[in-house]
Motif scaffolding. Structure first.
Motif, PDB file in Angstrom:
ATOM      1  N   TYR A 149       0.861  -1.167   0.000  1.00  0.00           N
ATOM      2  CA  TYR A 149       0.000   0.000   0.000  1.00  0.00           C
ATOM      3  C   TYR A 149       0.900   1.221   0.000  1.00  0.00           C
ATOM      4  O   TYR A 149       1.768   1.348   0.858  1.00  0.00           O
ATOM      5  N   TYR A 151       0.991   4.946   0.739  1.00  0.00           N
ATOM      6  CA  TYR A 151       0.187   5.970   1.413  1.00  0.00           C
ATOM      7  C   TYR A 151       0.737   7.330   1.002  1.00  0.00           C
ATOM      8  O   TYR A 151       1.824   7.707   1.429  1.00  0.00           O
ATOM      9  N   ARG A 153       0.333  11.456   0.820  1.00  0.00           N
ATOM     10  CA  ARG A 153      -0.375  12.495   1.563  1.00  0.00           C
ATOM     11  C   ARG A 153      -1.437  13.131   0.685  1.00  0.00           C
ATOM     12  O   ARG A 153      -1.294  13.231  -0.535  1.00  0.00           O
ATOM     13  N   GLY A 154      -2.493  13.593   1.290  1.00  0.00           N
ATOM     14  CA  GLY A 154      -3.640  14.102   0.546  1.00  0.00           C
ATOM     15  C   GLY A 154      -3.331  15.317  -0.311  1.00  0.00           C
ATOM     16  O   GLY A 154      -3.929  15.527  -1.364  1.00  0.00           O
ATOM     17  N   TYR A 190      -1.378  -0.959  -4.219  1.00  0.00           N
ATOM     18  CA  TYR A 190      -2.546  -0.091  -4.127  1.00  0.00           C
ATOM     19  C   TYR A 190      -2.122   1.279  -3.631  1.00  0.00           C
ATOM     20  O   TYR A 190      -1.230   1.402  -2.810  1.00  0.00           O
ATOM     21  N   LEU A 191      -2.809   2.289  -4.105  1.00  0.00           N
ATOM     22  CA  LEU A 191      -2.556   3.643  -3.614  1.00  0.00           C
ATOM     23  C   LEU A 191      -3.631   4.026  -2.626  1.00  0.00           C
ATOM     24  O   LEU A 191      -4.781   3.700  -2.783  1.00  0.00           O
ATOM     25  N   HIS A 192      -3.228   4.759  -1.610  1.00  0.00           N
ATOM     26  CA  HIS A 192      -4.190   5.245  -0.621  1.00  0.00           C
ATOM     27  C   HIS A 192      -3.794   6.673  -0.296  1.00  0.00           C
ATOM     28  O   HIS A 192      -2.619   6.980  -0.144  1.00  0.00           O
ATOM     29  N   ASN A 193      -4.771   7.548  -0.219  1.00  0.00           N
ATOM     30  CA  ASN A 193      -4.475   8.955   0.067  1.00  0.00           C
ATOM     31  C   ASN A 193      -4.694   9.293   1.527  1.00  0.00           C
ATOM     32  O   ASN A 193      -5.615   8.795   2.157  1.00  0.00           O
ATOM     33  N   GLY A 194      -3.861  10.167   2.041  1.00  0.00           N
ATOM     34  CA  GLY A 194      -4.125  10.741   3.346  1.00  0.00           C
ATOM     35  C   GLY A 194      -5.012  11.957   3.173  1.00  0.00           C
ATOM     36  O   GLY A 194      -5.556  12.200   2.097  1.00  0.00           O
ATOM     37  N   ALA A 195      -5.171  12.734   4.220  1.00  0.00           N
ATOM     38  CA  ALA A 195      -6.057  13.891   4.135  1.00  0.00           C
ATOM     39  C   ALA A 195      -5.531  15.062   4.939  1.00  0.00           C
ATOM     40  O   ALA A 195      -6.303  15.856   5.449  1.00  0.00           O
ATOM     41  N   SER A 209      -4.305   5.190   9.958  1.00  0.00           N
ATOM     42  CA  SER A 209      -4.986   5.951   8.918  1.00  0.00           C
ATOM     43  C   SER A 209      -5.388   5.058   7.757  1.00  0.00           C
ATOM     44  O   SER A 209      -6.460   5.208   7.173  1.00  0.00           O
ATOM     45  N   LEU A 210      -4.520   4.103   7.426  1.00  0.00           N
ATOM     46  CA  LEU A 210      -4.845   3.155   6.365  1.00  0.00           C
ATOM     47  C   LEU A 210      -6.048   2.318   6.740  1.00  0.00           C
ATOM     48  O   LEU A 210      -6.845   1.927   5.897  1.00  0.00           O
ATOM     49  N   GLU A 211      -6.161   2.009   8.028  1.00  0.00           N
ATOM     50  CA  GLU A 211      -7.296   1.206   8.466  1.00  0.00           C
ATOM     51  C   GLU A 211      -8.573   2.019   8.551  1.00  0.00           C
ATOM     52  O   GLU A 211      -9.625   1.476   8.870  1.00  0.00           O
ATOM     53  N   GLY A 212      -8.488   3.321   8.288  1.00  0.00           N
ATOM     54  CA  GLY A 212      -9.698   4.136   8.262  1.00  0.00           C
ATOM     55  C   GLY A 212     -10.011   4.820   9.566  1.00  0.00           C
ATOM     56  O   GLY A 212     -11.124   5.272   9.779  1.00  0.00           O
TER      57      GLY A 212
END
Lengths: 488, 278
Positions: A149, A151, A153-154, A190-195, A209-212
């Protein structure tokens, strides 16, 4: 007068130039030894350009050499984590379980580049994403991970688009996914964005944060290698660390280890910002002298080298270094540690003599207060206090003894928090007090001269109390005012 | 005696008496009213444009986006998708994340609403109060501050007639001071609506950028001077001659053999040492 005599004599005693042990001079890296050749985005960032630059070449052969071989190669290269901590990467990757107990393993790549001063990962993401993807495959394979993954940053919206396109290209070409590169190993990315949270750069907060969840760090132990993402063995590693792995595999670990001093091997992306004539991101050899790095690549300090006030060598979380140390210090992990600073992310922030250094450190303190997640008391309350006290010190509305109180406060935050943000908030203030105490004292004197009524109201400056540091205090009585100076 | 300290509690009570939540922000004691992370208040306050009577529904395209997103995570961890789905909701709603949008996200992901509220109030990119069409996020952390970020912000504030944290009357521009945006060598810089960044600003180029946006003219992303990405403004000092093609060869089979031989030798040496000790 006595004070100035004391200052001069202590200066002579302690003003030594440290010579770091090294067999040769470092710096002057040649272009053919550079890893990130598309750093400035001259050529195509995507698959066509990447293949021309040599990415994805014979990746299958590297994978077929086996997991243990890859980890030993990384160990032999001496690669240390490029995310700020500098932990030996080969050792870190070897902590992952060799045999699964039923849970899958994950590789998480930390692209939450929020450390003030740092802008190196965005260059990799938007100009050389395939190095990152190939590195993710190799490192993920070596730790027997099921998926990676990334991660991001948003705020890196443009970079996410580029990276997503690169991931889609790699899937389409069969380099990742089922039977990655034809090696028989299945690996997904997979890509995941922060916020928008600096704290999510900390590994356990990133996993949260990845876990929501909200990015509040976890207590360690258990370490992520035992229980990380979704409770499974996870390694969180920085973008640059992973992106240099394919080149190390292809050129051999001894090539990488030939740069830099012992235990500080390789090349590094340095981001030089602040009061320089030519702020830029460059890839240079580790252990390059700081002065050479700035004069050669950043066009020198504006107004000349003697106009230098101080440099923060590794992003905002490391203590500032005054000019007399910057004259000789080398840019690597160990040399900067010896000078009571740190390499961190190699984000060099330069301050010249026009800077109000107290204001600069105050702004950093505000940054940490804003970014504190609020879980543990020393950080949540302490960062607020640092801002309040530094705000008064910027005006000069303080006492000499309150400088020591502020330093004591930073020692109460450092080491007593769940994650390292507390340390990161404390260190800049410690650096300010250690090297720029005179500046703060002058500000206090100026303010007291302008507002004499304050002094009479505060004619009994508070003494340090409840201090472990009270043992090595050096008290100097200058008739009337008891000044407590910390022994250097 | 300390004017700054005396003023704050007084200021706070005056502000509370006269002004509502949307205009002048009342900051916690040490945060001067320049920036707010999405909303000053951690908890939700009902306003005319943000309450339970204004329902929110995703578009069909967004539902298929959500399905694509959920494939990235294990099927029993839909909660991982909360940040991307909140962004989808915010984008669909014109950069404004409302209470009903958050409740909808909780429903779609089948997680408790409080989990969504926690996430939406923790992260700074979620705008839980309305912002202007162009949300000018000005980075002002120390590297940008050293290069004049507050001058750039001041120029924008003067030109638009608002202070940081406020929106213009026509609802076009909001200025917000944000923390480090990760483009420090191109300081000072701003980001608009959390999307494109505009770097290497000066007070003049900032005003020019604002005017272009107001007129709806196209703007150039990235450095606003003739700089190329993170290459130095005085020119680059590395990567001057770029090769067209590189392919690095290594005898991987031999490398593996050498490694195996070294391992066996080390194991044999360790065995010999252990035998010696005995």
């Amino acid at each position: 007068m006595l004070a100035s005599v004391l200052k001069r004599s202590s200066g002579a005693l302690f003003n030594r130039v440290r010579h770091f042990s090294t067999t040769r001079t470092h710096g002057g890296l040649k272009d053919q030894d550079r890893i990130f050749t598309n750093l400035y985005g001259d050529k195509d960032a995507f698959l066509k350009g990447a293949v021309k630059r040599g990415d994805w070449y014979r990746t299958k052969d590297i994978i077929l050499n086996g997991q243990d071989w890859i980890i030993d190669e990384i160990k032999a290269s001496g690669l240390r984590g490029r995310g700020g901590a500098g932990f030996p990467s080969g050792l870190k990757y070897s902590f992952m379980p060799k045999v699964s107990d039923g849970r899958p393993s994950y590789l998480v790549i930390n692209s939450d580049e929020s450390e003030p001063g740092t802008c190196k990962d965005r260059e990799i993401l938007r100009h050389d994403p395939h190095k990152l993807l190939e590195g993710a495959l190799l490192v993920g394979f070596s730790m027997r991970a099921k998926a990676a993954y990334i991660y991001i940053r948003g705020e890196f919206w443009e970079e996410t688009l580029v990276l997503q396109k690169a991931v889609d290209e790699a899937y389409a070409a069969g380099y990742i996914g089922k039977n990655a590169c034809g090696s028989g190993y299945d690996f997904d990315i997979y890509l995941h964005n922060g916020a928008g949270a600096y704290i999510c750069g900390e590994e356990s907060a990133l996993i949260q944060s990845l876990e929501g969840k909200s990015g509040k760090p976890r207590m360690k132990p258990p370490f992520p290698a035992n229980a990380g993402l979704y409770g499974c063995p996870t390694t969180v590693t920085n973008v640059e660390t992973v992106a240099v792995v394919p080149t190390i595999m292809r050129r051999g670990p001894s090539w990488f280890a030939s740069f830099g001093r012992k235990n500080n091997a390789g090349t590094k992306l340095f981001c030089i910002s602040g009061h320089v004539n030519n702020p830029t991101t460059v890839e240079e050899e580790m252990s390059i002298p700081l002065k050479e790095l700035i004069e050669r690549h950043a066009g020198g300090i504006r107004g000349g080298w003697d106009n230098l006030l101080g440099i923060i060598p590794g992003g905002s979380s490391v203590p500032i270094l005054p000019k007399k140390i910057c004259d000789y210090v080398l840019m690597d992990f160990d040399a900067l540690r010896e000078e009571r600073s740190g390499l961190g992310t190699a984000a060099v922030i330069v301050l010249d003599k026009s800077t109000d250094v107290i204001d600069a450190i105050l702004r950093l303190a505000k940054f940490y207060k804003h970014e504190s997640c609020g879980q543990c008391t020393p950080c949540r309350e302490g960062t607020g206090w640092l801002v309040d006290i530094l705000t008064r010190m910027k005006l000069g509305n303080a006492d000499y003894a309150e400088i020591d109180m502020l330093e004591e406060l930073t020692y109460q935050i450092e080491g007593h928090t769940i994650c390292a943000l507390g340390d990161a908030a404390a260190w800049p203030v410690q650096g300010l007090i250690r090297h720029f105490r005179e500046e703060i004292e002058n500000r206090i004197d100026q303010y007291h001269q302008k507002h004499p009524s304050i002094r009479s109201a505060r004619s009994h400056p508070c003494l340090l109390y409840t201090s472990d540091a009270a043992d090595d205090l050096l008290c100097v009585d200058l008739g009337g005012r008891r000044i407590i100076k910390k022994k250097k | 005696i300390n004017a700054e300290y005396m003023g704050k509690p007084m200021f706070r009570s005056i502000a509370k008496a006269f002004l509502g939540p949307r205009s002048l922000r009342v900051m916690p004691r040490s945060q001067i009213g320049r920036y707010f992370s999405g909303s000053v208040y951690v908890n939700h306050r009902d306003t005319e444009d943000n309450n339970d009577h204004l329902p929110f529904e995703f578009t069909q395209e967004n539902y298929s986006e959500i399905d694509k997103l959920l494939k990235k995570y294990p099927s029993n961890y839909k909660k991982s998708a909360v940040i991307p789905v909140l962004f989808l909701a915010q984008k669909q709603n014109g950069n404004f994340l409302t209470l009903s949008a958050m409740r909808k996200v909780a429903k779609v992901l089948e997680i408790p609403e409080i989990d969504v509220f926690e996430v939406a109030s923790f992260y700074s990119m979620f705008n839980r109060t309305k912002v202007g069409k162009y949300h000018l996020q000005v980075c002002a952390t120390t590297p940008c501050m050293l290069c004049g970020a507050y001058d750039v912000m001041g120029a924008a504030e003067k030109h638009l007639g608002i202070k940081a944290g406020e929106t213009t009357a026509d609802g076009l521009f909001t200025i917000q001071e944000v923390e480090c945006l990760g483009a420090c060598v191109n300081a000072p810089m701003i980001q608009i609506n959390g999307e494109h960044v505009y770097e290497d600003l000066t007070p003049e180029s900032m005003v020019a950028l604002i005017e272009k946006l107001r007129k709806g003219e196209p703007v150039k992303n990235g450095p606003q001077n003739n700089r190329r990405n993170s290459e130095g403004p005085q020119g680059r000092t590395t990567l001057k001659e770029l090769q067209e093609e590189t392919k690095i060869e290594r005898d991987f089979a031999k490398a593996k053999q050498d490694w195996q031989a070294a391992k066996e030798a080390a194991a044999a040496a360790a065995k010999a040492k252990a035998a010696e000790k005995k």
